[in-house]
Design a protein around this motif. Sequence first.
Motif, PDB file in Angstrom:
ATOM      1  N   ALA A  58       0.836  -1.208   0.000  1.00  0.00           N
ATOM      2  CA  ALA A  58       0.000   0.000   0.000  1.00  0.00           C
ATOM      3  C   ALA A  58       0.866   1.251   0.000  1.00  0.00           C
ATOM      4  N   THR A  59       2.050   1.165   0.583  1.00  0.00           N
ATOM      5  CA  THR A  59       2.950   2.322   0.637  1.00  0.00           C
ATOM      6  C   THR A  59       3.494   2.700  -0.739  1.00  0.00           C
ATOM      7  N   ALA A  60       3.375   1.802  -1.726  1.00  0.00           N
ATOM      8  CA  ALA A  60       3.873   2.080  -3.080  1.00  0.00           C
ATOM      9  C   ALA A  60       2.914   2.951  -3.878  1.00  0.00           C
ATOM     10  N   MET A  61       1.679   3.073  -3.426  1.00  0.00           N
ATOM     11  CA  MET A  61       0.661   3.809  -4.179  1.00  0.00           C
ATOM     12  C   MET A  61       0.841   5.315  -4.022  1.00  0.00           C
ATOM     13  N   MET A  62       0.616   6.019  -5.126  1.00  0.00           N
ATOM     14  CA  MET A  62       0.636   7.480  -5.110  1.00  0.00           C
ATOM     15  C   MET A  62      -0.699   7.965  -5.659  1.00  0.00           C
ATOM     16  N   PHE A  63      -1.373   8.787  -4.888  1.00  0.00           N
ATOM     17  CA  PHE A  63      -2.657   9.363  -5.279  1.00  0.00           C
ATOM     18  C   PHE A  63      -2.476  10.874  -5.300  1.00  0.00           C
ATOM     19  N   ASN A  64      -2.528  11.466  -6.490  1.00  0.00           N
ATOM     20  CA  ASN A  64      -2.354  12.912  -6.574  1.00  0.00           C
ATOM     21  C   ASN A  64      -3.086  13.453  -7.799  1.00  0.00           C
ATOM     22  N   ALA A  65      -2.847  14.705  -8.121  1.00  0.00           N
ATOM     23  CA  ALA A  65      -3.547  15.341  -9.245  1.00  0.00           C
ATOM     24  C   ALA A  65      -3.258  14.653 -10.570  1.00  0.00           C
ATOM     25  N   GLN A  66      -2.119  13.962 -10.673  1.00  0.00           N
ATOM     26  CA  GLN A  66      -1.781  13.253 -11.904  1.00  0.00           C
ATOM     27  C   GLN A  66      -2.497  11.904 -12.015  1.00  0.00           C
ATOM     28  N   GLY A  67      -3.124  11.442 -10.934  1.00  0.00           N
ATOM     29  CA  GLY A  67      -3.871  10.189 -10.962  1.00  0.00           C
ATOM     30  C   GLY A  67      -3.361   9.189  -9.952  1.00  0.00           C
ATOM     31  N   THR A  68      -3.760   7.955 -10.134  1.00  0.00           N
ATOM     32  CA  THR A  68      -3.347   6.852  -9.270  1.00  0.00           C
ATOM     33  C   THR A  68      -2.179   6.168  -9.960  1.00  0.00           C
ATOM     34  N   ARG A  69      -1.011   6.201  -9.309  1.00  0.00           N
ATOM     35  CA  ARG A  69       0.192   5.710  -9.959  1.00  0.00           C
ATOM     36  C   ARG A  69       1.105   4.988  -8.987  1.00  0.00           C
ATOM     37  N   VAL A  70       2.051   4.251  -9.556  1.00  0.00           N
ATOM     38  CA  VAL A  70       3.165   3.686  -8.797  1.00  0.00           C
ATOM     39  C   VAL A  70       4.438   4.098  -9.516  1.00  0.00           C
ATOM     40  N   ALA A  71       5.522   4.208  -8.755  1.00  0.00           N
ATOM     41  CA  ALA A  71       6.818   4.507  -9.347  1.00  0.00           C
ATOM     42  C   ALA A  71       7.496   3.185  -9.656  1.00  0.00           C
ATOM     43  N   ILE A  72       7.944   3.039 -10.905  1.00  0.00           N
ATOM     44  CA  ILE A  72       8.660   1.823 -11.284  1.00  0.00           C
ATOM     45  C   ILE A  72      10.044   2.212 -11.792  1.00  0.00           C
ATOM     46  N   VAL A  73      10.979   1.274 -11.656  1.00  0.00           N
ATOM     47  CA  VAL A  73      12.338   1.488 -12.133  1.00  0.00           C
ATOM     48  C   VAL A  73      12.434   0.816 -13.499  1.00  0.00           C
ATOM     49  N   GLY A  74      12.675   1.627 -14.518  1.00  0.00           N
ATOM     50  CA  GLY A  74      12.733   1.118 -15.879  1.00  0.00           C
ATOM     51  C   GLY A  74      14.154   0.948 -16.392  1.00  0.00           C
ATOM     52  N   ALA A  75      14.287   0.897 -17.709  1.00  0.00           N
ATOM     53  CA  ALA A  75      15.589   0.728 -18.355  1.00  0.00           C
ATOM     54  C   ALA A  75      16.536   1.830 -17.908  1.00  0.00           C
ATOM     55  N   GLY A  76      17.791   1.447 -17.694  1.00  0.00           N
ATOM     56  CA  GLY A  76      18.789   2.424 -17.262  1.00  0.00           C
ATOM     57  C   GLY A  76      18.575   2.908 -15.847  1.00  0.00           C
ATOM     58  N   ASN A  77      17.782   2.164 -15.054  1.00  0.00           N
ATOM     59  CA  ASN A  77      17.458   2.527 -13.663  1.00  0.00           C
ATOM     60  C   ASN A  77      16.796   3.888 -13.553  1.00  0.00           C
ATOM     61  N   LYS A  78      16.002   4.237 -14.591  1.00  0.00           N
ATOM     62  CA  LYS A  78      15.284   5.507 -14.573  1.00  0.00           C
ATOM     63  C   LYS A  78      13.873   5.306 -14.045  1.00  0.00           C
ATOM     64  N   LEU A  79      13.423   6.265 -13.223  1.00  0.00           N
ATOM     65  CA  LEU A  79      12.077   6.201 -12.654  1.00  0.00           C
ATOM     66  C   LEU A  79      11.021   6.544 -13.693  1.00  0.00           C
ATOM     67  N   GLY A 117      12.069  10.083 -14.736  1.00  0.00           N
ATOM     68  CA  GLY A 117      13.347   9.985 -15.438  1.00  0.00           C
ATOM     69  C   GLY A 117      14.573  10.028 -14.546  1.00  0.00           C
ATOM     70  N   GLN A 118      14.373  10.266 -13.263  1.00  0.00           N
ATOM     71  CA  GLN A 118      15.502  10.322 -12.322  1.00  0.00           C
ATOM     72  C   GLN A 118      16.183   8.957 -12.272  1.00  0.00           C
ATOM     73  N   VAL A 119      17.513   8.948 -12.269  1.00  0.00           N
ATOM     74  CA  VAL A 119      18.263   7.698 -12.166  1.00  0.00           C
ATOM     75  C   VAL A 119      18.376   7.338 -10.681  1.00  0.00           C
ATOM     76  N   VAL A 120      18.055   6.078 -10.371  1.00  0.00           N
ATOM     77  CA  VAL A 120      18.092   5.596  -8.990  1.00  0.00           C
ATOM     78  C   VAL A 120      18.894   4.302  -8.929  1.00  0.00           C
ATOM     79  N   LYS A 121      19.245   3.914  -7.727  1.00  0.00           N
ATOM     80  CA  LYS A 121      19.938   2.638  -7.522  1.00  0.00           C
ATOM     81  C   LYS A 121      19.004   1.738  -6.713  1.00  0.00           C
ATOM     82  N   PRO A 122      18.345   0.779  -7.376  1.00  0.00           N
ATOM     83  CA  PRO A 122      17.412  -0.103  -6.648  1.00  0.00           C
ATOM     84  C   PRO A 122      18.171  -0.963  -5.631  1.00  0.00           C
TER      85      PRO A 122
END
Length: 131
Positions: A58-79, A117-122
């Motif tokens: 449940a802590t992964a959920m984001m509810f804001n003006a942009q909608g209901t979303r989750v942050a995922i780490v994609g190619a190149g470790n970009k959010l 697009g922020q680069v993160v280290k999972p």
Amino acid sequence: MQPVTGTVTRTAGAIDPGTRTLLTQVDIPNPSHRMLPGMFVYVEFKIGPSGTHWRVPATAMMFNAQGTRVAIVGAGNKLHFQDVVIGRDLGTSIDIQAGLHGDEVVVSQPTVSLQEGQVVKPIEPPSPAGG
């Protein structure tokens, strides 16, 4: 009598709170006319999944003006902030009905400072004690 396969054609749409039953109509083929009006049958329902869903904290959920979303780490470790459709809320976790494929790396506790697009280290979550 031999088992036959029927099809649920409609339901009342709500469970009767007094009897905890759901009025359901099942169409059963009866080409031999062995089943007559007023007879009763024993029914066994095989309930299939209502669609693929993925369970996230449940802590992964984001509810804001942009909608209901989750942050995922994609190619190149970009959010990437992925739009999702939520299903059941189980308190500590939530079923995602649409928007994920199941192979994504989901950020379990996103913060407001994260940017698209922020680069993160999972990092791997800690193993449960005794596991």
